[in-house]
Design a protein around this motif. Structure first.
Motif, mmCIF file in Angstrom:
data_model
loop_
_atom_site.group_PDB
_atom_site.id
_atom_site.type_symbol
_atom_site.label_atom_id
_atom_site.label_comp_id
_atom_site.label_asym_id
_atom_site.label_seq_id
_atom_site.Cartn_x
_atom_site.Cartn_y
_atom_site.Cartn_z
ATOM 1 N N UNK A 51 -16.687 33.302 -8.468
ATOM 2 C CA UNK A 51 -16.533 31.861 -8.254
ATOM 3 C C UNK A 51 -17.476 31.030 -9.110
ATOM 4 N N UNK A 52 -17.133 29.761 -9.271
ATOM 5 C CA UNK A 52 -17.889 28.872 -10.160
ATOM 6 C C UNK A 52 -19.378 28.828 -9.814
ATOM 7 N N UNK A 53 -19.697 28.628 -8.554
ATOM 8 C CA UNK A 53 -21.096 28.523 -8.143
ATOM 9 C C UNK A 53 -21.602 29.814 -7.514
ATOM 10 N N UNK A 54 -20.845 30.891 -7.664
ATOM 11 C CA UNK A 54 -21.187 32.146 -7.017
ATOM 12 C C UNK A 54 -22.013 33.066 -7.890
ATOM 13 N N UNK A 55 -21.684 34.337 -7.813
ATOM 14 C CA UNK A 55 -22.467 35.367 -8.477
ATOM 15 C C UNK A 55 -22.413 35.211 -9.997
ATOM 16 N N UNK A 56 -23.548 35.421 -10.627
ATOM 17 C CA UNK A 56 -23.639 35.370 -12.074
ATOM 18 C C UNK A 56 -24.571 36.478 -12.542
ATOM 19 N N UNK A 57 -24.570 36.735 -13.833
ATOM 20 C CA UNK A 57 -25.380 37.805 -14.405
ATOM 21 C C UNK A 57 -26.735 37.275 -14.851
ATOM 22 N N UNK A 58 -26.727 36.136 -15.562
ATOM 23 C CA UNK A 58 -27.978 35.605 -16.102
ATOM 24 C C UNK A 58 -27.863 34.105 -16.345
ATOM 25 N N UNK A 59 -28.946 33.365 -16.085
ATOM 26 C CA UNK A 59 -29.027 31.953 -16.445
ATOM 27 C C UNK A 59 -29.529 31.866 -17.881
ATOM 28 N N UNK A 60 -28.823 31.106 -18.702
ATOM 29 C CA UNK A 60 -29.206 30.989 -20.104
ATOM 30 C C UNK A 60 -29.443 29.546 -20.536
ATOM 31 N N UNK A 61 -29.463 28.622 -19.593
ATOM 32 C CA UNK A 61 -29.722 27.241 -19.959
ATOM 33 C C UNK A 61 -29.410 26.299 -18.815
ATOM 34 N N UNK A 62 -29.511 25.010 -19.106
ATOM 35 C CA UNK A 62 -29.209 23.994 -18.103
ATOM 36 C C UNK A 62 -28.652 22.753 -18.789
ATOM 37 N N UNK A 63 -27.964 21.935 -17.997
ATOM 38 C CA UNK A 63 -27.357 20.699 -18.475
ATOM 39 C C UNK A 63 -27.548 19.648 -17.402
ATOM 40 N N UNK A 64 -28.186 18.540 -17.757
ATOM 41 C CA UNK A 64 -28.422 17.451 -16.821
ATOM 42 C C UNK A 64 -27.695 16.208 -17.324
ATOM 43 N N UNK A 65 -26.484 15.935 -16.819
ATOM 44 C CA UNK A 65 -25.716 14.788 -17.322
ATOM 45 C C UNK A 65 -26.286 13.439 -16.904
ATOM 46 N N UNK A 66 -27.274 13.417 -16.011
ATOM 47 C CA UNK A 66 -27.869 12.158 -15.571
ATOM 48 C C UNK A 66 -28.849 11.593 -16.607
ATOM 49 N N UNK A 67 -29.306 12.426 -17.523
ATOM 50 C CA UNK A 67 -30.228 11.966 -18.562
ATOM 51 C C UNK A 67 -29.454 11.315 -19.710
ATOM 52 N N UNK A 68 -30.084 10.417 -20.463
ATOM 53 C CA UNK A 68 -29.399 9.811 -21.617
ATOM 54 C C UNK A 68 -29.030 10.865 -22.662
ATOM 55 N N UNK A 69 -28.023 10.588 -23.454
ATOM 56 C CA UNK A 69 -27.496 11.554 -24.420
ATOM 57 C C UNK A 69 -28.548 11.983 -25.442
ATOM 58 N N UNK A 70 -29.481 11.112 -25.794
ATOM 59 C CA UNK A 70 -30.470 11.461 -26.814
ATOM 60 C C UNK A 70 -31.708 12.146 -26.246
ATOM 61 N N UNK A 71 -31.786 12.299 -24.928
ATOM 62 C CA UNK A 71 -32.952 12.928 -24.297
ATOM 63 C C UNK A 71 -33.002 14.423 -24.627
ATOM 64 N N UNK A 72 -34.196 14.953 -24.883
ATOM 65 C CA UNK A 72 -34.314 16.355 -25.310
ATOM 66 C C UNK A 72 -34.031 17.341 -24.192
#
Length: 113
Positions: free
Chosen positions: A28-49
């Motif tokens: 499932x989408x929010x279920x079991x996974x193998x490894x976290x490889x990053x993150x995405x925060x859409x609340x931050x401005x597009x140019x934010x690092x």
């Protein structure tokens, strides 16, 4: 086992935050996974690092082992130059005006000219 690189939603109600994970395509989408490889925060401005954070070495490893990114993640990877930038259609065909509406718009433009 087919692997996907996809987004798993986290965060509170109306405050989305996504983890970029390697997962089996059947999990499932929010279920079991193998490894976290990053993150995405859409609340931050597009140019934010910190809007998109990627572990490039691990992503290259999983891409080499056959993991397939979803459309949104493929755009992130394309901007990071890990894969070629995918083609992206801004307006879906489904939301385009239907045939009669296009004819009316064409007739109105001709009448105005």
């Amino acid at each position: 086992m087919s692997l996907k690189i996809r987004l798993a939603r986290a965060g509170a109600h109306k405050r989305p935050f996504y983890h970029i994970v390697i997962a089996d395509s059947r999990s499932p989408r929010d279920g079991r996974f193998i490894e976290k490889v990053g993150s995405y925060n859409p609340m931050l401005p597009a140019e934010h690092t910190d809007r998109i954070r990627l572990q490039t070495e691990r992503l290259e490893h999983w891409l080499h082992h056959g993991a397939v990114p979803t459309d949104r993640v493929a755009r992130f990877l394309g901007k990071a130059e890990l894969i070629p930038m995918p083609a992206w259609n801004e307006q879906p065909h489904q939301s385009a005006p239907k045939k009669k509406a296009q004819e009316r718009a064409k007739a109105a433009a001709e009448a105005a000219a």
